[in-house]
Write a protein that holds these residues in place. Sequence first.
Motif, PDB file in Angstrom:
ATOM      1  N   GLY B 125       0.798  -1.222   0.000  1.00 44.03           N
ATOM      2  CA  GLY B 125       0.000   0.000   0.000  1.00 44.03           C
ATOM      3  C   GLY B 125       0.827   1.266   0.000  1.00 44.03           C
ATOM      4  N   ARG B 126       0.913   1.894   1.153  1.00 42.96           N
ATOM      5  CA  ARG B 126       1.588   3.188   1.220  1.00 42.96           C
ATOM      6  C   ARG B 126       3.091   2.958   1.305  1.00 42.96           C
ATOM      7  NH1 ARG B 126       0.713   5.494   0.283  1.00 42.96           N
ATOM      8  NH2 ARG B 126      -0.037   7.495   0.374  1.00 42.96           N
ATOM      9  N   ASP B 127       3.511   2.012   0.533  1.00 38.17           N
ATOM     10  CA  ASP B 127       4.863   1.486   0.555  1.00 38.17           C
ATOM     11  C   ASP B 127       5.853   2.524   0.049  1.00 38.17           C
ATOM     12  OD1 ASP B 127       7.150   0.037   0.120  1.00 38.17           O
ATOM     13  OD2 ASP B 127       6.288  -1.223  -1.456  1.00 38.17           O
ATOM     14  N   ALA B 147       1.959  -1.513  -6.066  1.00 36.14           N
ATOM     15  CA  ALA B 147       1.764  -0.724  -4.857  1.00 36.14           C
ATOM     16  C   ALA B 147       0.455   0.047  -5.025  1.00 36.14           C
ATOM     17  CB  ALA B 147       2.946   0.180  -4.621  1.00 36.14           C
ATOM     18  N   HIS B 148       0.261   1.047  -4.182  1.00 32.59           N
ATOM     19  CA  HIS B 148      -1.071   1.645  -4.131  1.00 32.59           C
ATOM     20  C   HIS B 148      -1.355   2.638  -5.255  1.00 32.59           C
ATOM     21  CE1 HIS B 148       1.047   5.114  -2.805  1.00 32.59           C
ATOM     22  NE2 HIS B 148      -0.056   5.805  -2.791  1.00 32.59           N
ATOM     23  N   GLY B 149      -0.390   2.872  -6.126  1.00 27.00           N
ATOM     24  CA  GLY B 149      -0.553   3.929  -7.129  1.00 27.00           C
ATOM     25  C   GLY B 149      -1.830   3.829  -7.950  1.00 27.00           C
ATOM     26  N   LEU B 151      -4.736   2.944  -7.135  1.00 30.79           N
ATOM     27  CA  LEU B 151      -5.952   3.456  -6.516  1.00 30.79           C
ATOM     28  C   LEU B 151      -5.751   4.883  -6.078  1.00 30.79           C
ATOM     29  CD1 LEU B 151      -5.495   3.442  -3.178  1.00 30.79           C
ATOM     30  CD2 LEU B 151      -5.894   1.017  -3.490  1.00 30.79           C
ATOM     31  N   CYS B 152      -4.577   5.371  -6.351  1.00 27.10           N
ATOM     32  CA  CYS B 152      -4.213   6.684  -5.819  1.00 27.10           C
ATOM     33  C   CYS B 152      -4.269   7.733  -6.918  1.00 27.10           C
ATOM     34  CB  CYS B 152      -2.833   6.566  -5.207  1.00 27.10           C
ATOM     35  SG  CYS B 152      -2.225   8.061  -4.475  1.00 27.10           S
ATOM     36  N   ALA B 153      -3.236   7.854  -7.706  1.00 25.89           N
ATOM     37  CA  ALA B 153      -3.233   8.910  -8.713  1.00 25.89           C
ATOM     38  C   ALA B 153      -2.461   8.483  -9.953  1.00 25.89           C
ATOM     39  CB  ALA B 153      -2.661  10.189  -8.125  1.00 25.89           C
ATOM     40  N   ASP B 190      -2.092  16.782  -1.283  1.00 21.83           N
ATOM     41  CA  ASP B 190      -1.039  16.222  -2.116  1.00 21.83           C
ATOM     42  C   ASP B 190       0.038  15.521  -1.303  1.00 21.83           C
ATOM     43  OD1 ASP B 190      -0.132  16.654  -5.213  1.00 21.83           O
ATOM     44  OD2 ASP B 190       1.587  16.419  -3.915  1.00 21.83           O
ATOM     45  N   HIS B 191       0.870  14.769  -2.037  1.00 23.47           N
ATOM     46  CA  HIS B 191       1.996  14.104  -1.398  1.00 23.47           C
ATOM     47  C   HIS B 191       3.063  15.112  -0.988  1.00 23.47           C
ATOM     48  CE1 HIS B 191       0.757  10.020  -2.146  1.00 23.47           C
ATOM     49  NE2 HIS B 191       0.271  10.460  -3.272  1.00 23.47           N
ATOM     50  N   HIS B 192       3.080  16.204  -1.694  1.00 25.41           N
ATOM     51  CA  HIS B 192       4.088  17.217  -1.396  1.00 25.41           C
ATOM     52  C   HIS B 192       3.556  18.213  -0.371  1.00 25.41           C
ATOM     53  CE1 HIS B 192       7.471  17.463  -4.603  1.00 25.41           C
ATOM     54  NE2 HIS B 192       7.802  16.772  -3.552  1.00 25.41           N
ATOM     55  N   MET B 400      -3.856  17.177  -9.009  1.00 27.02           N
ATOM     56  CA  MET B 400      -3.734  15.877  -8.364  1.00 27.02           C
ATOM     57  C   MET B 400      -5.058  15.148  -8.385  1.00 27.02           C
ATOM     58  SD  MET B 400      -1.404  13.863  -7.458  1.00 27.02           S
ATOM     59  CE  MET B 400      -1.592  12.939  -5.957  1.00 27.02           C
ATOM     60  N   ARG B 401      -5.442  14.598  -7.266  1.00 28.91           N
ATOM     61  CA  ARG B 401      -6.478  13.576  -7.316  1.00 28.91           C
ATOM     62  C   ARG B 401      -7.863  14.081  -7.698  1.00 28.91           C
ATOM     63  NH1 ARG B 401      -7.870  11.001  -3.514  1.00 28.91           N
ATOM     64  NH2 ARG B 401      -8.478   9.083  -4.534  1.00 28.91           N
ATOM     65  N   GLY B 402      -8.098  15.360  -7.596  1.00 27.36           N
ATOM     66  CA  GLY B 402      -9.368  15.864  -8.098  1.00 27.36           C
ATOM     67  C   GLY B 402      -9.483  15.631  -9.592  1.00 27.36           C
ATOM     68  N   GLN B 791     -12.030  14.767   0.649  1.00 28.55           N
ATOM     69  CA  GLN B 791     -10.789  15.534   0.677  1.00 28.55           C
ATOM     70  C   GLN B 791      -9.942  14.995   1.812  1.00 28.55           C
ATOM     71  OE1 GLN B 791     -10.800  19.781  -0.622  1.00 28.55           O
ATOM     72  NE2 GLN B 791     -12.328  19.859   0.993  1.00 28.55           N
ATOM     73  N   ARG B 792      -8.636  15.110   1.663  1.00 36.50           N
ATOM     74  CA  ARG B 792      -7.744  14.735   2.748  1.00 36.50           C
ATOM     75  C   ARG B 792      -7.676  15.841   3.763  1.00 36.50           C
ATOM     76  NH1 ARG B 792      -7.445  11.505  -0.274  1.00 36.50           N
ATOM     77  NH2 ARG B 792      -6.093   9.861  -0.981  1.00 36.50           N
ATOM     78  N   PRO B 793      -7.908  15.521   5.018  1.00 40.46           N
ATOM     79  CA  PRO B 793      -7.673  16.550   6.028  1.00 40.46           C
ATOM     80  C   PRO B 793      -6.165  16.710   6.210  1.00 40.46           C
ATOM     81  CG  PRO B 793      -8.568  14.531   7.023  1.00 40.46           C
ATOM     82  CD  PRO B 793      -8.292  14.223   5.588  1.00 40.46           C
ATOM     83  N   TYR B 797      -3.555  11.420   8.371  1.00 37.06           N
ATOM     84  CA  TYR B 797      -3.094  10.615   7.248  1.00 37.06           C
ATOM     85  C   TYR B 797      -3.975   9.384   7.128  1.00 37.06           C
ATOM     86  CZ  TYR B 797       0.072   9.069   3.671  1.00 37.06           C
ATOM     87  OH  TYR B 797       0.610   8.713   2.465  1.00 37.06           O
ATOM     88  N   HIS B 798      -4.814   9.365   6.132  1.00 34.87           N
ATOM     89  CA  HIS B 798      -5.688   8.215   5.900  1.00 34.87           C
ATOM     90  C   HIS B 798      -6.193   7.675   7.232  1.00 34.87           C
ATOM     91  CE1 HIS B 798      -4.887   8.175   1.633  1.00 34.87           C
ATOM     92  NE2 HIS B 798      -3.628   8.363   1.909  1.00 34.87           N
ATOM     93  N   SER B 799      -6.050   6.333   7.368  1.00 42.05           N
ATOM     94  CA  SER B 799      -6.596   5.760   8.592  1.00 42.05           C
ATOM     95  C   SER B 799      -5.619   5.830   9.759  1.00 42.05           C
ATOM     96  CB  SER B 799      -7.002   4.304   8.345  1.00 42.05           C
ATOM     97  OG  SER B 799      -5.911   3.550   7.893  1.00 42.05           O
TER      98      SER B 799
HETATM   99 MO   LIG Z   1      -2.984   8.060  -2.473  1.00 49.71          MO
END
Ligand SMILES: [Mo]
Lengths: 255, 977, 317
Positions: B125-127, B147-149, B151-153, B190-192, B400-402, B791-793, B797-799
């Motif tokens: 996942g968030r590997d 990896a999780h890409g 389902l991610c972006a 975002d990741h950044h 990004m993910r939007g 949206q990500r708060p 971080y996720h769960s």
């Molecule tokens: Mo992600």
Amino acid sequence: MTSVPHRTAKKLGLVIDLDICVGCHACAVACKEWNSGGHMAPLTDENPYGADPLGVWFNRVHTYEAGVGGNSRTVHFPRSCLHCEKPACVEVCPTGASYKRAEDGIVLVNEDLCIGCKLCSWACPYGAREYDYDSGTMKKCTLCVDRIYNENLEEAERVPACVSACPVSARHFGDLGDPNSDISELVREREGYDLMPEMGFKPVNKYLPPRPRRNKVGDTGAPAALDSAAPLSATHGAETSSNPLLRWVDRALSR
Amino acid sequence: MGTMSGKGKYAIDTSPKVHDEVKHTTCYMCACRCGIKVHLQDGRIRYIEGNRDHPVNKGVLCAKGAAGIMNHYSPARLTKPLIRVGERGKGEFREVEWEEALAVIARWLGEVRQSDPRKLAFFTGRDQSQALTGWWAQQFGTPNYAAHGGLCAVNMAAAGFYTIGGSFWEFGEPDWERTRYFMMLGVAEDHHSNPIKIGLGKLKGRPPERDAKFVSVNPVKTGYSAIADEWLGIRPGTDGLFVLALIHELLRADKIDLPFLVRYSNAPWLIVQDPGGATDGLVARDDQGRPLCWDTATNKTASALSPEVKPAMVGQFKLPDGRRVAPVFHLMAARYLDPQYAPEEAEKQTGIPAETIRRIASEMAHAAFDQEIVIETPWVDWAGRRHDRFVGRPVSILAMRGIAAHSNGFHTCRAIHLLQILLGSIDTPGGFRYCAPYPKPVPPRQRPTGRTHEIVPGHAMPGPPLGFPSGPEQLLVEPDGRARRIDKAFSWEAPLAIHGLMHMVIANAWRGDPYPIDTLFLYMANMSWNSSMNTSGTMQMLTDWDGATGNYKIPHIIYSDAYYSEMVAYADVVLPDTTYLERHDCISLLDRPISDADGAADGIRQPVLKPDRDVRPFQDVLLDLGARLGLPGMVDEFGGPKYPGGYPDYIVNHERRPGIGLLAGWRGILGEHQGKGPVNPRQIEKYKQNQCFWRHELADNQKFYKHANRAYLEWATQMGFIDRPEQVVLNIYCEPLQRFRLAAEGHGPLQPPVALRQRVATYCDPLPIWYRPTVDEEIAPTSFPLHAITQRPMAMYHSWGSQNAWLRQIHNANRLFINRRTAQWLNIGDDDWVWVISHHGRIKAQARLMDGVNRNTVWTWNAVGKRAGAWNLAPDAPEVKRGFLLNHLIPELIADRNGGLLPNADPITGQAAWYDLRVRIEKALPEEAGETVPQFDPPNAPPNQAPAPSILRYGAHFRGRPGEDIPPAGPVTEPRS
Amino acid sequence: MHPALSVIIFTSVTGAGYGLLGLMCALAAFGILPGNRLFGLAGFVLSFGAIATGLIASTFHLGHPGRAWRALSQWRSSWLSREAVLSILTFGPSLWLAKGWILDGADPAAAPWRWYGLATAALSLLTVISTAMIYASLKPVPRWRHPLVMPAYLLLGLATGGLWLNVLLHGFGLAIDDLAGAVTVALLLAWLVKIAYWYSIDRAPGRYTAEHATGLWSQGSVRQLEAPHVQDNYLLREMGYQIARRHAGRLRRLALLAGLGGPIVLTIAAALLPRWGAFALSVPAAGLAIAGVLVERWLFFAEAKHVVTLFYGAERA
Ligand SMILES: [Mo]
Ligand SMILES: Nc1nc2c(c(=O)[nH]1)N[C@H]1C(S)=C(S)[C@@H](COP(=O)(O)OP(=O)(O)OC[C@H]3O[C@@H](n4cnc5c(=O)[nH]c(N)nc54)[C@H](O)[C@@H]3O)O[C@H]1N2
Ligand SMILES: Nc1nc2c(c(=O)[nH]1)N[C@H]1C(S)=C(S)[C@@H](COP(=O)(O)OP(=O)(O)OC[C@H]3O[C@@H](n4cnc5c(=O)[nH]c(N)nc54)[C@H](O)[C@@H]3O)O[C@H]1N2
Ligand code: SF4
Ligand code: SF4
Ligand code: SF4
Ligand code: SF4
Ligand code: SF4
């Protein structure tokens, strides 16, 4: 005797820029983290993994909407002690536990004197006082008094934890009593304001208001819309209007 | 004792001691990988702060990073390997020794490897160690790795790699210092995380004479959008049309950087115009395979790669063999000048007024062409031509993910890159800038591995599982068109699924489609909860029984987590990982590095504290398993483990190719090489001495136009980033897509199954297109009039965040945010409870009204809702009772036009289409208020899980106050050699 | 504001205690009360008892009751400190007077005892005033920083104290004709002030708004979108208490009934009855009055709005 000093040598405080605060809570958590082991430690968390967690925080970030509809503005609003020049929190304190330092204006609580009567928290209009039910004492933002002078830290780290953490640099620290300080300059330039001046507490901390939006024609110097490209050379004549691609035919381009 | 200040009873110590020791490492409270300094006192963490010298965060720290202490001492940490004893999902385990757990796994996997290695699906996942995990899968011999890409972006990554050879995500960044116009589309965090915030702070702090405008395109006005100069509250899923309308405007006004296009993009390349023919739409090439252009100097075709040509940009030409051709630019301009891309048309879909679209186009052109930036640094281009200066078009974009998390995200992102190319703002001052090791050739040369002959029981695969197909022959499909991978990546359903489709693994394995598997091996992915679509269904699939075999449908599940997440209860064997402060990690240029536009960088994590539990770093465990299984590269000539020192040993001594290993810094015996060079046994020490990172600043003449800058390209070749110092041509026209389309039209030996032909032909358009999200075909949009997104708060971080005593106070219940006017119309008030209904299911949540959200959109914070019993939270925690996931409403499969089932994903990349979700909202009855739905029975706690403390006085110790509950102070580590 | 039981008991019971003490000592100093030793004993026990009960109750509000003595130090600036100092100072002359009155059988109207009596009365009044000023000085709670707060505290203290004095007088068969009348008037006056206060706060919806608190005037109307933390924090537990208007209305009527209507009827009836009958009615009169004041105090807190709530979504304060 802890009645408020008439003047303090310095007026150390924070300036918070509401125009660029993104509401990330970094300042709030960094504050919690530093102070958890700092001058007022611990910042107790009751029921931390349960249904109704209740923690002591010296800095909290609100989110407001102002204005209506699509033109509303979302404003993130961090809130901590403003280290008022006329702090009623100090005046009302019956024990002298609350005091304002003459040397730099920082408002602190001496926990060993505090009886936990909570009156100071009633007296503070800004919600800056945090009662620790577990220790039975009042706690609050220390302006990181144990950081800003701390000789065990590198010079560059001697700023409040919230300021050093803020990723967008929406928080500034300095002497607001010195009209020539960078931070005073910033306040003048951006018309920094006091919270609830009508209370008469004369907060030292200032907030920089959101700046006007630049979302109308003319705000960037660009025209309202682009003109269609000029028609092409006469050689192409009438064809141009029917086939806009032709405008690129004669460009001499090299790779 | 420090320094006292103040008088009498008000004397205080202003210089208290704050550490015995400071250790540098890298944060892992999210994937941003900031440098941190961990201050240790009395064997405990006094505090964590940002490392001012670190290239990523330059000293700042986010909320999560500052709360690292509470993740490290979390009461939800796993403490010992577990083997399931009860039913799956019930959380009934017994504690076992590592030896037993590893022996069991080695037995399962050994059998799988000898029979059919594909029956192992290894998904991480968030590997952040994909350089290891992907390589491990390859050595095992299974293509079923990702990896999780996906389902991610992956839409952003794929669109970038197939267009500009780099990407948003963390592979590029806006030129924060210089940009004059910054547009952000669909970004909440975002990741950044920190670089973006630092960048925005800089951008908004510019002096008036160099001020920059910040436009945020986002249905929701929170976070970054809150501080934007202009907010465009777009209707979700329509950005593609918005961007194409901007392109329409720029073309109409001829506000494009034509010289840039000629030099740096495939705009002049000739495309065969032979409808129905086998080469229709392909690039016309010479006999050496070089693309052709029409040289206006000679009026003949010529190699488009030659620096001498003067190519035509428009016109219809004929090849010597008689086929008609037209330049890419011609096709592109003709398409987007069409009135269907006019702002008025875009307004109908996006809700953004045509007038505004026109103004934005005008502002972009103004910034790009009237505010040109010049940096007086001479440089030499790929062809050896000297330029006196770098010319920049200071318009930059970040998306990004939007954009990504829609089924039209690949094309939308391609449209964004096209816009950037047209403005001439790719890797120019003030524009988008690549971060090393990017740019890479378009598309990158690595092909996915996993064709029939590449999978041999008991053997490694000849190449890595993931890659970048450039045509049908590089897909992983059976002759009849069926997918060869369990997730159906690189199949006709998702030809460019370059990150795999992690979100489909469980559903496919459960259905046995394309085939059943034996073992699902997951790492760091909460797949029974927030990273799955159809979460309730997924939970059932994980526990579903196969009557025929008398076993679970997915017979074995191995899982590595550091905490008691929702997923743990579904594992048969649980491998407890350390926390990020207890292990070595590697942030490698082979993976997702921490470079910035001005320099290449990588880094490590080092153990700062010793584990006080029986846990092991997963990377060590993986290498150990590899050795037990005898995987090539993991055993020495005597069959013993090749890396007895575990992961640090591997980091230093493993070479991917001669001279290239996981870390680029201090290679060679004396640490004298960077990038390529012999192994340096003391490399890790060097990193530790350098605050756990390495960074090489590019020379000034290498910093821009990296795609065509000889000094940069040569350096990148030396470093091993690219094979040859060749120009990276920006691909306006994506030929690989046309190859898939041709196959769908019946050409070539490998063609899609009939049912998928129309789909492939439609979506594999070599130029960006916009279409409605694919799910709209299945549902009646009028029954589900609202878009529902997350949206990500920033502070979660996720769960993972919910176990954090500090962070969870900020977000432990989430609301459904609804536009105030929409809510009024639906007769819903603030705090009302509502049912949220999609065509797949219904959930109940509490409403919060707001103004700053698109009127057709509802949203909530992601991954706040928790399952009762997980994370060592009280069963009545707000996360459980008042938190919710939208995931229950999102099906992983949707019916296509032909009644077939297809992934709810982008048809090109397989990117999970989280944000295509459509819902309707109904007010709940008064007696239904108070609790979110669905609720699940709590699984048991793992054996010997210590109860969570009821009061936390963390830090009291440092002040010499008694009564601290945690931590069980772990000893400070001795550095491992 | 959160209506903490300890503080409610503190203000209402000490208020009555000091009212009783003050009245008793003043009336004795002027010779209006008989210098009966037993009567003195009962009076002092009752008033000291009430004061002590209130003061002890107040320490339940403290995080560190053991350090309560520290509250004596800041009398120059803090009303709470003044209250503490005054309450202790009151014990000086009053205890001395009590000793003379009860043990020595001295005449409280005679010098020097009358001076102790007058001093006690003055200090009692000042103590009640400073109790009131603890609240009335707080700018962040506009409903407390109200001109009628202090008079209400004072009058209610005197009236409830007076009712208890009445009980004692009836008990000892020493009833003074005018006292019942005076107490009735005081009671009426006190509640009139209170009614005026309620009237006034109902008419003033609150001067301050979220725009005031945040200073975001220029941006338009301000609403909280998200609180810093999901659960209520200390501030909201302490200051975020809200009471429904309907509910408050009912409680006000209850307070008036118990604090005013009941005591007046009973007091007047008592005045018409012989000694034991009068005594029997005067006790519930005084008891009801205290109950009424308890309700009133509860409302005093519950209806007060702290400006800090404006940061948390309150519309006005
Ligand atoms: Mo992600
Ligand atoms: N509705 C909706 N769903 C979404 C998204 C969305 O936007 N909306 N976003 C999607 C996206 S982009 C993503 S990336 C996924 C993320 O979803 P996941 O990949 O499931 O992410 P996490 O919740 O971070 O969980 C990862 C697991 O890693 C574990 N973990 C944490 N630290 C360690 C460690 O050090 N070692 C080990 N071994 N394990 C550790 C955590 O305990 C957790 O169980 O969610 C997706 N799901
Ligand atoms: N704090 C924190 N940071 C994280 C994570 C986290 O969980 N917490 N997760 C990490 C991970 S795994 C990822 S993938 C990244 C993702 O980082 P982001 O890309 O920022 O991810 P999201 O939170 O999904 O934000 C998507 C944004 O797009 C908007 N949006 C939705 N649909 C549309 C649309 O159609 N058009 C436009 N223009 N906008 C739209 C949403 O309103 C939201 O603001 O963040 C990483 N960083
Ligand atoms: S903000 Fe409140 S606590 Fe801080 S000095 Fe002012 S009144 Fe006192
Ligand atoms: S709670 Fe403590 S600091 Fe506050 S007023 Fe009372 S004694 Fe002073
Ligand atoms: S100055 Fe220090 S104590 Fe005050 S809010 Fe900032 S970090 Fe917290
Ligand atoms: S850290 Fe900075 S940007 Fe983040 S909430 Fe605090 S002030 Fe705002
Ligand atoms: S963004 Fe925050 S959580 Fe992520 S790595 Fe950086 S400091 Fe850590």
